[in-house]
Design an enzyme around this catalytic site. Sequence first.
Site, PDB file in Angstrom:
ATOM      1  N   ASN A  54      11.640  -2.604   2.285  1.00  0.00           N
ATOM      2  CA  ASN A  54      10.797  -2.359   3.449  1.00  0.00           C
ATOM      3  C   ASN A  54       9.328  -2.453   3.037  1.00  0.00           C
ATOM      4  O   ASN A  54       8.927  -1.861   2.030  1.00  0.00           O
ATOM      5  CB  ASN A  54      11.119  -0.952   3.970  1.00  0.00           C
ATOM      6  CG  ASN A  54      10.524  -0.651   5.324  1.00  0.00           C
ATOM      7  OD1 ASN A  54      10.699  -1.400   6.265  1.00  0.00           O
ATOM      8  ND2 ASN A  54       9.844   0.474   5.427  1.00  0.00           N
ATOM      9  N   HIS A 107       3.020  -2.467  11.182  1.00  0.00           N
ATOM     10  CA  HIS A 107       1.870  -1.636  11.534  1.00  0.00           C
ATOM     11  C   HIS A 107       0.739  -2.610  11.855  1.00  0.00           C
ATOM     12  O   HIS A 107       0.087  -3.142  10.956  1.00  0.00           O
ATOM     13  CB  HIS A 107       1.471  -0.715  10.375  1.00  0.00           C
ATOM     14  CG  HIS A 107       2.473   0.348  10.088  1.00  0.00           C
ATOM     15  ND1 HIS A 107       2.842   1.288  11.022  1.00  0.00           N
ATOM     16  CD2 HIS A 107       3.194   0.620   8.969  1.00  0.00           C
ATOM     17  CE1 HIS A 107       3.737   2.098  10.493  1.00  0.00           C
ATOM     18  NE2 HIS A 107       3.976   1.707   9.248  1.00  0.00           N
ATOM     19  N   GLU A 148       7.644  -0.494   0.136  1.00  0.00           N
ATOM     20  CA  GLU A 148       6.289  -0.990  -0.125  1.00  0.00           C
ATOM     21  C   GLU A 148       6.092  -1.401  -1.587  1.00  0.00           C
ATOM     22  O   GLU A 148       5.210  -0.892  -2.277  1.00  0.00           O
ATOM     23  CB  GLU A 148       5.261   0.043   0.327  1.00  0.00           C
ATOM     24  CG  GLU A 148       5.409   0.391   1.794  1.00  0.00           C
ATOM     25  CD  GLU A 148       4.556   1.560   2.270  1.00  0.00           C
ATOM     26  OE1 GLU A 148       3.832   2.171   1.462  1.00  0.00           O
ATOM     27  OE2 GLU A 148       4.630   1.853   3.476  1.00  0.00           O
ATOM     28  N   GLU A 201       8.817  -0.013  11.711  1.00  0.00           N
ATOM     29  CA  GLU A 201       7.782   1.003  11.933  1.00  0.00           C
ATOM     30  C   GLU A 201       6.721   0.481  12.904  1.00  0.00           C
ATOM     31  O   GLU A 201       5.526   0.664  12.686  1.00  0.00           O
ATOM     32  CB  GLU A 201       7.131   1.404  10.602  1.00  0.00           C
ATOM     33  CG  GLU A 201       8.122   1.940   9.589  1.00  0.00           C
ATOM     34  CD  GLU A 201       7.498   2.365   8.270  1.00  0.00           C
ATOM     35  OE1 GLU A 201       6.275   2.626   8.217  1.00  0.00           O
ATOM     36  OE2 GLU A 201       8.247   2.445   7.272  1.00  0.00           O
ATOM     37  N   ASP A 242       3.957  -0.235  15.391  1.00  0.00           N
ATOM     38  CA  ASP A 242       2.875   0.339  16.180  1.00  0.00           C
ATOM     39  C   ASP A 242       1.731  -0.666  16.189  1.00  0.00           C
ATOM     40  O   ASP A 242       1.745  -1.641  15.444  1.00  0.00           O
ATOM     41  CB  ASP A 242       2.431   1.724  15.683  1.00  0.00           C
ATOM     42  CG  ASP A 242       2.018   1.772  14.224  1.00  0.00           C
ATOM     43  OD1 ASP A 242       1.571   0.745  13.671  1.00  0.00           O
ATOM     44  OD2 ASP A 242       2.120   2.854  13.631  1.00  0.00           O
TER      45      ASP A 242
END
Length: 195
Positions: free
Chosen positions: A50, A86, A9, A114, A116
């Site tokens: 990432n 996300h 990040e 990741e 979702d």
Amino acid sequence: MTILKILQEPFNDDGTWRSDVFYDTMEESFVPVALQAARVADPDAKLYINDYNVEGTGAKSAAMSNLVKSLKASGVPIDGIGVQAHLIVGQVPTTIQTNLEQFVALGVEVAITELDSRMTLPETAALREQQQKDYRTVIAAYKAVTGCVGVTIWDYTDKYSWVPGTLNGQGAACPWDANLVEKPAYDGIVAGFTS
């Protein structure tokens, strides 16, 4: 094969650098130092950057692309981009496949790291149906791009999801509910892989 997320990040949503101890101390020079040190520590590992909100085209994904281009031009080791994904139900970027293609064109592999897709609670049948479509869209985009190497969901069940504890009023982001029952999202994932 070991994959190491060396930068986690690094960017704000507007594409500027996120303030943290490394950037605040060394500015951008921390990036090649970290990647080169990681390569020395494990010469066989895949080195990744990432981040979230880099699923579609925009300022943040452009910053990611520019960083990777710069690193590669300077001979700094970088093997992959992790796209966290996300997502919010009904808001999958229409440019997701194009963006994945642009990342792969940089000469790196890409992984969805990741995945979702959260919704505003309470969960409804309409939201579950849209979530199923969203998961299918993401997986189909991933599958369509040679150079995309993996998908990880974050977490598999709403029981352990990070979302409700972090984003007030949000949840139901995972393919299984809190009782470990498959939701339509699971079918969306399967459909994305088999389409």
